[in-house]
Design an enzyme around this catalytic site. Structure first.
Site, PDB file in Angstrom:
ATOM      1  N   LYS A  22       0.865  -1.187   0.000  1.00  0.00           N
ATOM      2  CA  LYS A  22       0.000   0.000   0.000  1.00  0.00           C
ATOM      3  C   LYS A  22       0.900   1.235   0.000  1.00  0.00           C
ATOM      4  CE  LYS A  22      -1.851   2.553   3.203  1.00  0.00           C
ATOM      5  NZ  LYS A  22      -1.868   3.884   2.533  1.00  0.00           N
ATOM      6  N   GLU A  63      11.244   1.444   9.803  1.00  0.00           N
ATOM      7  CA  GLU A  63      12.263   2.487   9.639  1.00  0.00           C
ATOM      8  C   GLU A  63      11.555   3.804   9.837  1.00  0.00           C
ATOM      9  OE1 GLU A  63      13.773   5.488   8.352  1.00  0.00           O
ATOM     10  OE2 GLU A  63      14.203   4.695   6.350  1.00  0.00           O
ATOM     11  N   CYS A  96      14.817  10.482   5.232  1.00  0.00           N
ATOM     12  CA  CYS A  96      14.853  10.091   6.642  1.00  0.00           C
ATOM     13  C   CYS A  96      16.231  10.329   7.255  1.00  0.00           C
ATOM     14  CB  CYS A  96      14.461   8.619   6.785  1.00  0.00           C
ATOM     15  SG  CYS A  96      12.770   8.266   6.284  1.00  0.00           S
ATOM     16  N   GLU A 151      12.232  16.965  13.924  1.00  0.00           N
ATOM     17  CA  GLU A 151      12.671  16.626  12.566  1.00  0.00           C
ATOM     18  C   GLU A 151      11.950  17.530  11.573  1.00  0.00           C
ATOM     19  OE1 GLU A 151      13.107  12.717   9.666  1.00  0.00           O
ATOM     20  OE2 GLU A 151      11.523  12.746  11.188  1.00  0.00           O
TER      21      GLU A 151
END
Length: 469
Positions: free
Chosen positions: A169, A242, A276, A373
């Site tokens: 997905k 992750e 990331c 972040e």
């Protein structure tokens, strides 16, 4: 507006009447529609994967590898059209899109070369003990919007190579290029081995709790990762997560500013900061701070930010409005607290989710721009005087995806890099990865690793076989 692509279930395109809009981030407007799968479509995809699993698991490693290489050939042949689709929905310039697809092809071929070992623990007159690795069953892949083709490849290809079947997905922000990847792959796979579903409104939650799914692999935010972990608990699914990162880099006083500035720039702003493991917090010794900050700001001011349709564009927009609004919010908060913007700092009001490459100084830990972040084209530079203090501040984050040390003294830098609390530590580099080396996060940046034989084994069950003689 482009017509919706079809999901693929059991090797067949499935037309779905309900659709949702896909936004072109360079214009902030819809340019295509995507099928909105229902829980019934998910059930059908999982059932197809379960039916296909016994035969696929029984196929030899060489046969699976040969099919992965054929998929790589198909993606190579389609890369120009795939790059257009990727740029349209993600926003990255065409050269960056082609680079992502090229990396995905390389990862496919590297994954096809992996072979899980059979380990012999004991072999004597009385007993032989072997350790085998077997596929798990059905893997659910939930992919993010920053690298839709590459990260789907990271999820799908090792799962297939290990002998599992997959239901993927993609993010609702960038579903189209992943659907195209699945379509290309299905031409070289048995029906049901690789299936796709797309949609909003809880489809991901239905996947992570589905009793027919044995493992979930997810790349995305830490809060979503926590939800997945909780939802998967009832069926004790295997997980590879992750998650978020707020990677710190420490520049030591002996670093060569001229040499490191362009590298730090590239590792901070690549994909408009939407990576990331991008460099997101830069701690610079006070003796180099001003010089390095100005060099980075000059590079940022000279960069060409624009739509993928412009061949001169080097950096694209933020992918979606929520991320665009977050970056603006963080910049405004830094400005209110005395941050000094050497480049960028505010959107210029043009159409789309464009934010200039931004370098901000006079900031420190405790401010949102440093502690959170950013996942966008904004780099806070923090002045420090004591290396041990900088190391402690770098490690204070709940995240631990990556970190780096920059120095002309490689031995000292390596020693400090090993003290960083993160899954990958670089010296005079950041965010570089390769198919042969494991990659994963420490602390709340994730569970498990990807790539190489370590990543392949995440998709397999260890089985000990004891043979009495």
């Amino acid at each position: 507006m482009d017509e919706a692509q079809s999901v693929i279930i059991d090797g067949e395109k499935v037309a779905i009447a309900e659709t949702f809009e896909v936004i072109d981030p360079a214009r902030g407007e819809p340019f295509a529609r995507c099928p909105a799968a229902t829980p019934a479509h998910l059930d059908a995809a999982v059932a197809a994967a379960r039916r296909a699993f016994p035969a696929w698991a029984a196929a030899s490693l060489d046969e699976r590898a040969e099919r992965l290489n054929r998929i790589a050939d198909a993606v190579e042949a389609d890369k120009e059209a795939l790059a257009v689709l990727l740029s349209s929905e993600q926003g990255k310039p065409r050269a960056s899109a082609l680079g992502e697809i090229g990396a995905a092809i390389g990862w496919m071929r590297a994954t096809a070369a992996l072979r899980p070992p059979v380990e012999v623990i004991q072999d004597d007159d009385k007993l032989r003990i072997e350790v085998h690795r077997k596929p798990l069953g059905v893997v659910a892949s939930i992919t993010p919007w920053n690298h839709p083709v590459l990260i789907a490849t990271w999820h799908i290809m090792p799962a297939l190579m290990a002998g599992n079947c997959v239901v993927v997905k993609p993010s609702s922000f960038t579903p189209l290029s992943t659907l195209r990847l699945v379509e290309l792959a299905n031409a070289h796979l048995p029906p049901g081995v690789l299936n796709s579903v797309t949609g909003e409104g809880g489809l991901g939650r239905a996947m992570t709790g589905h009793p027919g799914i044995d493992k979930v692999v997810f790349t995305g935010s830490t809060p979503t990762g926590r939800n997945i972990m909780s939802n998967a608990a009832n069926t004790l699914k295997r997980l590879t997560l992750e998650l978020g990162g707020n990677d710190a880099a420490i520049v030591l006083p002996d670093a060569d500013v001229d040499a490191i500035a362009p590298v730090i720039f590239a590792k901070s702003f690549g994909n408009s900061g939407q990576t990331c493991a991008a460099l997101k917090r830069l701690y610079v010794h006070e003796s180099l701070h001003d010089a390095l900050a100005e060099k980075l700001a000059a590079l940022a001011r000279a960069a060409r930010v624009g739509p993928a349709s412009d061949p001169e564009s080097q950096f694209g927009p933020l992918q979606n409005k929520a991320q665009f609004d977050l970056v603006r919010e963080l910049a405004d908060d830094a400005r209110a607290q005395g941050g000094k913007f050497l480049a960028g700092g505010a959107a210029n009001g043009e159409k789309g989710y464009f934010f200039p490459l931004t370098v901000v100084t006079e900031v420190s830990d405790g401010m949102r721009i440093v502690d959170e972040e950013q996942f966008g084209p904004i780099l806070p530079i923090i002045r420090y005087s004591d290396v041990e203090d900088a190391l402690a501040r770098a490690n204070a984050s709940e995240n631990g995806l990556g970190g780096s040390i920059w120095s002309s003294d490689i031995k000292r830098a390596e020693a400090l890099a090993r003290r960083l609390d993160c899954g990958t530590a670089w010296v005079n580099d950041h965010s570089s990865i390769s198919p042969a080396a494991p990659f994963g996060g420490a602390k709340q940046s994730g569970i498990g690793v990807e790539f190489g034989h370590w990543g392949l084994e995440e998709y397999m069950q260890v089985q000990t076989v004891r043979i009495a003689r």
